[in-house]
Design an enzyme around this catalytic site. Structure first.
Site, mmCIF file in Angstrom:
data_model
loop_
_atom_site.group_PDB
_atom_site.id
_atom_site.type_symbol
_atom_site.label_atom_id
_atom_site.label_comp_id
_atom_site.label_asym_id
_atom_site.label_seq_id
_atom_site.Cartn_x
_atom_site.Cartn_y
_atom_site.Cartn_z
ATOM 1 N N MET A 10 39.954 38.421 51.527
ATOM 2 C CA MET A 10 39.106 39.041 50.483
ATOM 3 C C MET A 10 38.783 38.053 49.358
ATOM 4 O O MET A 10 39.132 38.286 48.221
ATOM 5 C CB MET A 10 39.816 40.285 49.935
ATOM 6 C CG MET A 10 40.068 41.349 50.992
ATOM 7 S SD MET A 10 41.190 42.641 50.445
ATOM 8 C CE MET A 10 42.799 41.834 50.590
ATOM 9 N N GLN A 52 34.021 48.937 48.443
ATOM 10 C CA GLN A 52 33.995 48.639 47.008
ATOM 11 C C GLN A 52 32.676 49.092 46.398
ATOM 12 O O GLN A 52 32.650 49.795 45.378
ATOM 13 C CB GLN A 52 34.185 47.138 46.775
ATOM 14 C CG GLN A 52 35.563 46.594 47.077
ATOM 15 C CD GLN A 52 35.603 45.080 46.961
ATOM 16 O OE1 GLN A 52 34.580 44.410 47.016
ATOM 17 N NE2 GLN A 52 36.801 44.533 46.805
ATOM 18 N N THR A 83 43.633 38.564 46.028
ATOM 19 C CA THR A 83 42.366 39.008 45.459
ATOM 20 C C THR A 83 42.665 39.614 44.101
ATOM 21 O O THR A 83 43.741 40.192 43.900
ATOM 22 C CB THR A 83 41.707 40.080 46.352
ATOM 23 O OG1 THR A 83 40.723 40.802 45.611
ATOM 24 C CG2 THR A 83 42.723 41.070 46.869
ATOM 25 N N ASN A 84 41.732 39.475 43.164
ATOM 26 C CA ASN A 84 41.866 40.171 41.881
ATOM 27 C C ASN A 84 41.408 41.615 41.981
ATOM 28 O O ASN A 84 42.106 42.541 41.591
ATOM 29 C CB ASN A 84 41.050 39.459 40.793
ATOM 30 C CG ASN A 84 41.721 38.232 40.236
ATOM 31 O OD1 ASN A 84 42.539 38.306 39.330
ATOM 32 N ND2 ASN A 84 41.372 37.072 40.769
ATOM 33 N N THR A 85 40.211 41.800 42.540
ATOM 34 C CA THR A 85 39.582 43.121 42.512
ATOM 35 C C THR A 85 40.437 44.199 43.161
ATOM 36 O O THR A 85 40.554 45.314 42.628
ATOM 37 C CB THR A 85 38.203 43.063 43.197
ATOM 38 O OG1 THR A 85 37.352 42.173 42.460
ATOM 39 C CG2 THR A 85 37.563 44.433 43.256
ATOM 40 N N CYS A 196 38.268 35.951 39.417
ATOM 41 C CA CYS A 196 38.047 36.233 40.828
ATOM 42 C C CYS A 196 38.585 35.017 41.560
ATOM 43 O O CYS A 196 38.383 33.880 41.105
ATOM 44 C CB CYS A 196 36.561 36.438 41.128
ATOM 45 S SG CYS A 196 36.214 36.844 42.845
ATOM 46 N N THR A 197 39.265 35.230 42.669
ATOM 47 C CA THR A 197 39.973 34.113 43.291
ATOM 48 C C THR A 197 39.041 33.050 43.856
ATOM 49 O O THR A 197 39.501 31.970 44.219
ATOM 50 C CB THR A 197 40.922 34.617 44.396
ATOM 51 O OG1 THR A 197 40.216 35.503 45.285
ATOM 52 C CG2 THR A 197 42.098 35.379 43.772
ATOM 53 N N GLU A 198 37.729 33.340 43.921
ATOM 54 C CA GLU A 198 36.769 32.332 44.366
ATOM 55 C C GLU A 198 36.140 31.539 43.224
ATOM 56 O O GLU A 198 35.508 30.510 43.475
ATOM 57 C CB GLU A 198 35.629 32.988 45.174
ATOM 58 C CG GLU A 198 36.035 33.545 46.516
ATOM 59 C CD GLU A 198 36.600 34.954 46.407
ATOM 60 O OE1 GLU A 198 37.214 35.421 47.376
ATOM 61 O OE2 GLU A 198 36.436 35.571 45.337
#
Length: 228
Positions: A10, A52, A83-85, A196-198
């Protein structure tokens, strides 16, 4: 070394970064040929992202909870949501699996507080920026998170889903993030959470005048501490 369960995919781009950081972190701490003891379940992100955007968080939680139960059955002693979300449903996943969730906002807050900061900008998906689950978690640690204006939030979110999760990095998107961060600094942000991890794939310390806090790296570091 404790066995860590990782819920990834994710997106796969940030999960790849997590895997490298977890292993290099253990190697640095333990030396020799040591590497991280992990069990990984990587989900199909298309399914999660659709839920989501449909607002069906219960269904998304059920998918992650089932995966987490599988990790527990495989012997995992703790759980990292890569993942953060999806920390929006961390409580439900923790309850269903019986595994302690190593919360990404707690790891991030510790790093922010260690630098003596209390007001930071937050760049993330619209869910993380606009829903209370993340901002309120930071507030428990005495940290005020401020988010971009509506146009900024829309651009940050779009670039994550249309580009970064697909492993696409564009100079014009980096410039747009720089503009959004500059606006947040003008609004009083003392630091910048790459929430956000990206996001760390696109921008970093050289792109803003204030300290940056890469949640992927901070989360992985906290997980290494937990493992060993």
């Amino acid at each position: 070394m404790r066995l860590l369960g990782v819920l990834g995919g994710m997106s796969w781009t940030s999960t790849e970064t997590y895997y490298r950081l977890l292993n290099t972190g253990v190697a640095d701490r333990c030396g020799g040929l040591h590497s991280a003891r992990l069990v990984l379940h990587s989900v199909d992100f298309d399914e999660i992202a659709a839920l989501q955007h449909a607002g069906d968080w219960d269904a998304a939680a059920e998918i992650l909870a089932a995966a987490a139960c599988g990790l527990a059955a495989a012997g995992a002693e703790g759980l990292l949501l890569a993942t953060n979300t999806m920390h929006k449903v961390a409580g439900a996943v923790e309850e269903a699996s019986g595994l302690e969730v190593l919360h990404i906002a707690d790891a991030t807050a510790a790093a922010v507080r260690a630098q003596g900061l209390t007001r930071v900008g937050l760049l993330a998906t619209s869910f993380t920026m606009e829903d209370p689950f993340y901002v309120e978690r930071l507030a428990r640690h005495g940290i005020e998170a401020i988010v971009p204006d509506p146009a900024g939030r829309a651009d940050v979110h779009r670039i994550i889903y249309d580009e970064l999760v697909r492993d696409v990095v564009r100079p014009e998107s980096r410039q747009r993030y720089r503009e959004v961060m500059a606006d947040l600094v003008a609004d009083g942000a003392e630091g910048m959470i790459l929430g956000c991890t990206e996001v760390g794939l696109l921008v970093g310390p050289d792109d803003t005048s204030v300290p940056t806090f890469d949640t992927c790296r901070l989360h992985a570091s906290a997980a290494v501490d937990w493992m060993i």
